[in-house]
Every structure is written in C-alpha cells, then in structure tokens.
Design a protein around this motif. Structure first.
Motif, PDB file in Angstrom:
ATOM      1  N   PRO A 118       0.804  -1.240   0.000  1.00  0.00           N
ATOM      2  CA  PRO A 118       0.000   0.000   0.000  1.00  0.00           C
ATOM      3  C   PRO A 118       0.829   1.279   0.000  1.00  0.00           C
ATOM      4  CG  PRO A 118      -0.128  -1.142   2.125  1.00  0.00           C
ATOM      5  CD  PRO A 118       0.557  -2.070   1.191  1.00  0.00           C
ATOM      6  N   ARG A 119       2.064   1.221   0.471  1.00  0.00           N
ATOM      7  CA  ARG A 119       2.893   2.426   0.530  1.00  0.00           C
ATOM      8  C   ARG A 119       3.755   2.618  -0.719  1.00  0.00           C
ATOM      9  NH1 ARG A 119       5.680   3.175   6.291  1.00  0.00           N
ATOM     10  NH2 ARG A 119       5.917   5.246   5.361  1.00  0.00           N
ATOM     11  N   ALA A 120       3.762   1.637  -1.612  1.00  0.00           N
ATOM     12  CA  ALA A 120       4.594   1.718  -2.816  1.00  0.00           C
ATOM     13  C   ALA A 120       3.990   2.704  -3.810  1.00  0.00           C
ATOM     14  CB  ALA A 120       4.728   0.339  -3.451  1.00  0.00           C
ATOM     15  N   SER A 121       4.846   3.527  -4.441  1.00  0.00           N
ATOM     16  CA  SER A 121       4.354   4.497  -5.429  1.00  0.00           C
ATOM     17  C   SER A 121       4.455   3.959  -6.859  1.00  0.00           C
ATOM     18  CB  SER A 121       5.143   5.807  -5.315  1.00  0.00           C
ATOM     19  OG  SER A 121       6.503   5.593  -5.629  1.00  0.00           O
ATOM     20  N   ALA A 122       5.335   2.993  -7.104  1.00  0.00           N
ATOM     21  CA  ALA A 122       5.537   2.483  -8.475  1.00  0.00           C
ATOM     22  C   ALA A 122       4.265   1.914  -9.096  1.00  0.00           C
ATOM     23  CB  ALA A 122       6.656   1.440  -8.483  1.00  0.00           C
ATOM     24  N   PRO A 123       3.499   1.035  -8.403  1.00  0.00           N
ATOM     25  CA  PRO A 123       2.285   0.518  -9.056  1.00  0.00           C
ATOM     26  C   PRO A 123       1.242   1.596  -9.316  1.00  0.00           C
ATOM     27  CG  PRO A 123       2.417  -0.223  -6.760  1.00  0.00           C
ATOM     28  CD  PRO A 123       3.729   0.401  -7.096  1.00  0.00           C
ATOM     29  N   LYS A 124       1.202   2.624  -8.466  1.00  0.00           N
ATOM     30  CA  LYS A 124       0.246   3.722  -8.672  1.00  0.00           C
ATOM     31  C   LYS A 124       0.646   4.570  -9.883  1.00  0.00           C
ATOM     32  CE  LYS A 124      -0.807   4.131  -3.706  1.00  0.00           C
ATOM     33  NZ  LYS A 124       0.201   3.239  -3.138  1.00  0.00           N
ATOM     34  N   ARG A 125       1.956   4.702 -10.095  1.00  0.00           N
ATOM     35  CA  ARG A 125       2.442   5.534 -11.218  1.00  0.00           C
ATOM     36  C   ARG A 125       2.453   4.783 -12.542  1.00  0.00           C
ATOM     37  NH1 ARG A 125       3.339   7.068 -15.165  1.00  0.00           N
ATOM     38  NH2 ARG A 125       4.863   8.529 -16.014  1.00  0.00           N
ATOM     39  N   LEU A 126       2.910   3.553 -12.560  1.00  0.00           N
ATOM     40  CA  LEU A 126       3.067   2.809 -13.812  1.00  0.00           C
ATOM     41  C   LEU A 126       1.741   2.561 -14.517  1.00  0.00           C
ATOM     42  CD1 LEU A 126       5.799   0.242 -12.739  1.00  0.00           C
ATOM     43  CD2 LEU A 126       6.037   2.029 -14.449  1.00  0.00           C
ATOM     44  N   VAL A 127       0.672   2.384 -13.750  1.00  0.00           N
ATOM     45  CA  VAL A 127      -0.635   2.106 -14.351  1.00  0.00           C
ATOM     46  C   VAL A 127      -1.128   3.298 -15.175  1.00  0.00           C
ATOM     47  CG1 VAL A 127      -2.085   2.947 -12.460  1.00  0.00           C
ATOM     48  CG2 VAL A 127      -2.830   0.977 -13.813  1.00  0.00           C
ATOM     49  N   LEU A 128      -0.598   4.494 -14.912  1.00  0.00           N
ATOM     50  CA  LEU A 128      -1.015   5.685 -15.653  1.00  0.00           C
ATOM     51  C   LEU A 128      -0.449   5.709 -17.070  1.00  0.00           C
ATOM     52  CD1 LEU A 128      -0.420   8.320 -12.814  1.00  0.00           C
ATOM     53  CD2 LEU A 128      -2.613   7.347 -13.523  1.00  0.00           C
ATOM     54  N   ASN A 129       0.571   4.890 -17.338  1.00  0.00           N
ATOM     55  CA  ASN A 129       1.207   4.895 -18.663  1.00  0.00           C
ATOM     56  C   ASN A 129       0.297   4.360 -19.762  1.00  0.00           C
ATOM     57  OD1 ASN A 129       3.555   5.989 -17.671  1.00  0.00           O
ATOM     58  ND2 ASN A 129       4.578   4.023 -17.411  1.00  0.00           N
ATOM     59  N   PHE A 130      -0.565   3.392 -19.425  1.00  0.00           N
ATOM     60  CA  PHE A 130      -1.327   2.728 -20.485  1.00  0.00           C
ATOM     61  C   PHE A 130      -2.848   2.879 -20.350  1.00  0.00           C
ATOM     62  CE2 PHE A 130      -0.268  -0.341 -17.165  1.00  0.00           C
ATOM     63  CZ  PHE A 130      -1.511  -0.838 -16.821  1.00  0.00           C
ATOM     64  N   THR A 131      -3.328   3.419 -19.235  1.00  0.00           N
ATOM     65  CA  THR A 131      -4.789   3.595 -19.081  1.00  0.00           C
ATOM     66  C   THR A 131      -5.258   4.838 -19.831  1.00  0.00           C
ATOM     67  OG1 THR A 131      -4.311   4.694 -16.978  1.00  0.00           O
ATOM     68  CG2 THR A 131      -4.997   2.387 -16.893  1.00  0.00           C
ATOM     69  N   LEU A 132      -6.534   4.856 -20.183  1.00  0.00           N
ATOM     70  CA  LEU A 132      -7.116   5.955 -20.957  1.00  0.00           C
ATOM     71  C   LEU A 132      -8.487   6.338 -20.395  1.00  0.00           C
ATOM     72  CD1 LEU A 132      -6.334   4.505 -24.503  1.00  0.00           C
ATOM     73  CD2 LEU A 132      -5.111   6.396 -23.413  1.00  0.00           C
ATOM     74  N   GLY A 133      -8.978   7.475 -20.841  1.00  0.00           N
ATOM     75  CA  GLY A 133     -10.353   7.885 -20.542  1.00  0.00           C
ATOM     76  C   GLY A 133     -10.675   8.005 -19.068  1.00  0.00           C
ATOM     77  N   ASP A 134     -11.858   7.491 -18.689  1.00  0.00           N
ATOM     78  CA  ASP A 134     -12.339   7.607 -17.309  1.00  0.00           C
ATOM     79  C   ASP A 134     -11.461   6.838 -16.329  1.00  0.00           C
ATOM     80  OD1 ASP A 134     -14.418   9.201 -18.162  1.00  0.00           O
ATOM     81  OD2 ASP A 134     -15.828   7.522 -18.387  1.00  0.00           O
TER      82      ASP A 134
END
Length: 716
Positions: free
Chosen positions: A287-303
C-alpha cells in the motif's frame, strides 16, 4: 637471455639498485647509481645503464634528455631486451602505444619468456583492442604461469571478446575445476556469474539456466541470481516460473519498475484491463509503494485514467511531494492525458479556495499547504505546455504566501528560462540559493543559469562556495572533470565572441575523455585480480563508445562551429576591422575606450602575476607528481587556439568521433558537409549528404547543404 655486454659484479649490484630505485620511485638515487656505473671509462657506453638512466630522467620530466639516453643505450646494445623494454615504456608514457607494442615485440625476440614484458604487452594490446594479439600473449602467459588465476581468466576473456564463446567456456570450465570453493566465496561467485554471462551471449539460454541452477548455492549475489533466472525463464518461454520469480523480487523491492515490466511480459498481458489487475494487486500488497500507482497511468485511458490520476495527484499534493510533476512529465506526450490533468488541477484549485477540500463532496478539510503545492504543480503544468504567462501567474501565488520556500524560486527560474529570459531566470535562482546556501544542487543550477546569462565571473564565484579552498574554482572544477560547467562556459564564451576561451574549454573536455580512456590501464590488472569480470567487460564496451556521451557531443559541436567561423573570418582580419572602427569614434568615446582597455590590461597583468607566483609555490608538488604514467599535457593557450593555422584540420579532430558515434543526428552531417565543402573534398561531401538523407532528409539546414552540393555538381 643475458646481455651482450654484461657488467662486472660491483657494477651489476649497482645496476640492480638502479632498478630497485626506479620501482620505488627514488629517481634521484637511481640517477646517482647509474652515474657511478657510467663514470667507469670502460662502461661509459653501457646500453642497459644508459637506457635506465633515460627512463629515470623521463620520470623527472626531462623528456628530451630521456629519449637521448634511451636511444643511445639502444644503439650500443640492440640485442638487449632491457633496452627495448625501456624504449617501449618511454613510448607508452607518451601514449604512442603502437610504437610501444613494436618495442615490446623486439624485446621478446631476445627474451621470449620475460613475464614482465609479456604482461606490459598484453596491457597495451587490450588497451588498443588488438584482441587477437592479446589472445596470443595471454596464451603465452598461461603456458609460463599455469598456476596463476589471471593467466586463465585473461586467456578466456580474449576468446570471449573475440566472440568465440565455446572456447572461452571450455577454458573457464577447466579453470573452475581446479578451484577449492570456500563458504561465501565472492570471487568464485563472480567467476560463475561470468561463465553464465558467456553462455547467455552465446545464445545458449537453456545451458545458462541449467548452469545457474546447478551452482546457485555457490553464488553469493542472490539478487543477480534471481534476476538472471527470471530473464532466462522468459527467453525460454517458461513464463509461469518467470512470473513467480518476479513476484518474489517485488517483495524484495516493490519500487523497481523493471520487475513490473518483467511480470507483465511473463504473464503476456496485452489489454489494459488485464494489465491493471497486477497493479491493483500490487497496491493491495504494497500500500505504501508508489511504483504501481504511477506505472498504471502509462497505459490507461479515458475515465479509468482520470480516476487513477485523481487518486495519484491527491496523494502527492496532500503529502507535498516537490518532484510530483517530474514523475508525471513523461505523460505529456499524450494531449488527451494533458487535458484530463489540467481539468483535475483547476478543479482542485477552485474547490480548495472555496471549501478547503479537493472536491465539494469531500468532508475532510485539507491543510493550507495543499493549495500551495497545487499552485506549484499547476505552474509547472502550464510551463510544460508552453503557456509561460499563466505559469508565472500561478507560481507568484505561493511565493507571495510562502516566500522562504526554495523550490518555488527554482521553478520560477525554469519558467523564465523556457520563456527565453535568462537574466530573470538567473535572478530567481540567485534568490533560491540565498535562501539555502548549503544546497549544492541549487548552487549548481544558479551557476548554470548565470553562465547562460553570460555572467561567467559570477558563475565561477558561485561555484567557489563548494570547491576546495586555496584553489581557484575553475582549476578545481577542471580537476574534478566537471564537464557541465565547462560546456556551459564554452557556450557562454562563444556567445560573447571570445573564440579562444571557448575553444580552450572544448579542448579541456576532449582531454577529460582522453583521460577516462587512459584510466582503463588501472583496471586491466585490477579486475583480473579481484574477479570483477562482468563489470570489466561492461567497462571495455563502455570505453569503446565513450565519445558518444552528450557532453562530448556538445563540446565538439561548439568547437567545430567556432573553427568554421575562424576559417571564414580569421582573427587577424577582425582585429584590423576593429582598428579601423576606432577612427570613426568621437574623442570622448575614444578616451573611454582607451581607459577601458588600460584597466583591462592592468587587471590581466595582475592576474598573470598571481598565476606566476602560484606556479612557483606549487613547483615542488608538481615535480613530485611527474611520473611515467602519462605525458605532461601542453598548457592550453586561448590566443593560440583562436589563431591556429588550419582551423578545418582542428575541426576534423572533433568531427571524426561524432561521425562514428552520433550518425543518427542530422546536425553532425550538416557540420561535416560545412567542413568538407570548405576543404573541397567532394567525396566526403557526398558521404555527408548520403548519411544526412538517412538521418533526416527534411531538416532545413540539411536541405540547404543538399542544394549547395547539387549546385557544385552542376558547375563541375
């Protein structure tokens, strides 16, 4: 083989003392003993003694005398391996490596089994990348010293560098069988990992996996062990095993982006919906890791992107993370994502001002600093998309409320810089530096902006706050090979029209790269001894492409452009023009100009005297430092560099490495064409045009070169 002119017992003992003094760097004592031998009339022309005296003189910086004595000694004893070896050492000290190799080969004709000469020869061969010659020399060393570890490793590495992986593996395996393995034996562990590297480069992935599994207990570097296993499983299509290893590695370091990338590949996740699942699981597990929260933004779109970005931004702004924008800057290549980020940020601003919450529906109030960091992010956002006016408006708001926060002034300076006002950018960084004088990063950034504002003296004074006391900032930065400073200095001097000073900085950077290449000598034997073999191979491959570094590219580009300018407008002509211009000045203007010139001359004379005093004070230290390791570099003189006889030849010196290592840059081919067209070399002009067409045919400057070349062809 004994010398053709052996010494009597007494003189022979003195000669041994000369050798010992050389090894222990007692050069004056060595000269004294060699003088005693040569004072004997019958031995005044003893070749080996003359050669050793020359080598000793070379260490004391008396190069001309050194060559005279060594050549004289060689003439008197052409069959002495000592004379040839010494002549080779002398050539090596002047970095004439090809000549030194010839001397060592001649020495080996008279003493083919001399270990020291063979070692010195092998060092020069690997330095010059004569890998085939290196292989033969290492084979001879292995025959003479089969019990030494370095003999086996050096021979195997020669085959590895020649890409004869099978032979390299056979030699390494035979050597491994002779080893007595201890518990937690790091050197043996490195040997096993090097063996595995050879197997991987040979494309034998299954054999590499079997090898690493077989010896996993003996490998000390467990992290490298697991990473190698995961990579090999992926290459062999064993995705389930690879995924399992990557999951274990994430437990060890959940911020490593490569582990997430490896896990995605192992699970063959191609659709965004599938890829999100592993990051959702990671967020729950870490829960304290920032990498999974940041990396998912690379390929997601829209809502989906909006929802995840909303969560990520709120978390960062609440905590007050200054580099939050830096982590998201790579997303700005997608206009849709930029639009969503802007909508979220402006919504936060409005809600925080009215309700002190991110959204109207939120109940928990945010701290006042949250609005400050929101303004901070919005300013960087507008700066990134080229809206400097809005960016400045937003950065002024937190500055007015919190005028002591250093990061605000740094961003304000960056906005001014991107808008093209280096003077105001420098003022902002100067203010930031005054708020925290112990911050080296802000100090360096301020100095960089000063140089871009052409304030060279002020930049030197700024850097002096963090350089060694008692030494000028420029000298200390040069000693530390601080190339960003020298590159910016060169650009500033060029803008000011001080061509010689700019070229001096460019040549200093070129010398730094030469020194880095020469520093390989320290590692050729060290890495064999300490068994850091994988790192050694990486070093050799890095050194082969060292001049592809951006620092060298920038310095070379500046130097080539200046040399082209000096070819077109030699300094002697411009000086004459300046003298003619003074005739058109009014008496008062001429008087001011003369006063200004007189003050500048006085200042230059004072600085020159200071340099002379400093040189006298440091002469003892310099004499101690003069050794056989490298030639004493000629002092660079700005005026001489600016008045060089053939500027285009000097330009080619900088151009050649760029043509080898920066072929993908269209600027290189434009520069090459401009140099060769002035030299009238049609074939080289044609080559530049052909390579430019491959790099970027649509570049406007290249198009100009192409038109000029076609016109040249029509005139022939």
């Amino acid at each position: 083989m004994p010398s053709s002119n052996p010494l009597p017992p007494k003189e022979n003992n003195l000669f041994k003392r000369v050798l010992r003094c050389y090894e222990q760097k007692q050069y004056k004592n060595g000269l004294k003993f060699s003088k005693q031998i040569l004072s004997n009339p019958k031995l005044s022309e003893h070749g080996e003694t003359l050669a050793m005296k020359g080598l000793t003189l070379n260490c004391l910086g008396k190069k001309t005398e050194a060559y005279d004595f060594v050549r004289r000694g060689l003439r008197n004893d052409l069959r002495s391996h000592v004379c040839w070896h010494v002549y080779g050492l002398l050539q090596r000290s002047d970095r004439k490596y090809d000549e030194a190799i010839k001397c060592y080969r001649n020495a080996l004709k008279w003493d083919k089994d001399n270990l020291q000469i063979l070692r010195d020869l092998s060092l020069l061969q690997i330095q010059m990348r004569d890998i085939e010659g290196y292989r033969d020399t290492r084979h001879q060393l292995l025959i003479l010293r089969p019990v030494q570890r370095a003999s086996w490793i050096g021979y195997a590495m020669a085959y590895h560098l020649l890409q004869d992986y099978e032979m390299a593996m056979k030699i390494l395996e035979e050597f491994r069988k002779t080893q007595n393995v201890k518990q937690f034996d790091y050197e043996h562990s490195e040997l096993l990992l090097y063996q595995n590297l050879v197997l991987q480069e040979a494309g034998l992935h299954q054999e590499a996996l079997d090898h690493i599994n077989q010896y996993s207990e003996q490998i000390v570097d467990k992290l490298e062990l697991e990473e190698t296993k995961a990579r090999l499983h992926c290459k062999l299509g064993q995705d389930a095993k690879a995924a399992e290893i990557y999951k274990e590695l994430l437990k060890r370091n959940n911020e490593n982006w490569f582990y997430y990338e490896g896990l995605e590949k192992a699970l063959h996740l191609l659709q965004p919906e599938d890829r999100i699942t592993i990051y959702e699981e990671a967020k729950k597990e870490f829960p304290r890791a920032s990498a999974p929260k940041r990396l998912v933004l690379n390929f997601t779109l829209g809502d989906t992107f909006r929802e995840l970005m909303d969560e990520y931004l709120q978390r960062g702004l609440k905590k007050g993370v200054p580099p939050l924008f830096i982590t998201l800057r790579s997303l700005y290549s997608d206009p849709e994502k930029v639009r969503i980020i802007e909508e979220l940020l402006l919504g936060y601003e409005m809600s925080l001002k009215l309700n002190e919450t991110f959204k109207e529906t939120d109940e928990d109030k945010e701290t006042p600093t949250t609005l400050l960091w929101t303004y901070f992010f919005i300013a960087q956002h507008f700066d990134q998309i080229g809206q400097a006016k809005k960016a400045l408006e937003y950065i002024q708001k937190p500055i007015q409320s919190t005028p002591t926060l250093v990061e605000l002034y740094v961003v304000q300076g960056r906005i001014y810089k991107n808008a093209g006002d280096m003077k105001l950018a420098m003022n902002s960084l100067d203010e930031a530096q005054s708020l925290d004088t112990a911050d080296r990063y802000v100090n360096s950034k301020c100095a960089k902006y000063m140089l871009r504002a052409n304030m060279i003296k002020e930049a030197e004074d700024m850097c002096a706050k963090f350089t060694r006391e008692g030494v000028s900032a420029v000298d200390n930065l040069k000693e530390m090979q601080c190339m960003w400073f020298e590159t910016e200095c060169a650009a500033a001097y060029r803008r000011l029209g001080r061509w010689g000073s700019a070229l001096k900085k460019c040549h200093e950077i070129d010398r730094h790269f030469t020194e880095i290449i020469e520093d390989q000598f320290d590692f050729h034997t060290y890495c064999m001894r300490k068994m850091t073999l994988r790192a050694y191979v990486k070093l050799l491959r890095l050194e082969d492409v060292l001049r592809s570094h951006p620092f060298f590219y920038e310095a070379a580009k500046i130097a080539i452009e200046i040399y082209i300018h000096l070819h077109d407008h030699p300094l002697s002509d411009s000086d004459a023009n300046q003298q003619v211009d003074t005739e058109n000045l009014t008496p008062s203007e001429l008087k001011k100009l003369k006063n200004k010139q007189r003050k500048a001359q006085k200042k230059a004379a004072i600085e020159k005297q200071k340099e002379k005093d400093k040189a006298k004070q440091d002469v003892k230290t310099k004499n101690k430092e003069e050794e056989v390791d490298g030639p004493k570099e000629e002092e660079l003189d700005a005026d001489k560099l600016a008045r060089v006889e053939n500027p285009l030849e000097q330009a080619v010196h900088f151009l050649s490495p760029l043509q080898d290592f920066a072929k993908d840059r269209i600027e290189v081919h434009v520069l090459a064409y401009n140099v060769y067209s002035r030299q009238g070399k049609l074939l080289l002009m044609l080559r530049s045009i052909k390579q430019g067409c491959v790099a970027d045919r649509n570049d406007p400057k290249f198009h100009e070169c192409l038109v000029r070349f076609l016109k040249t062809g029509l005139l022939l």
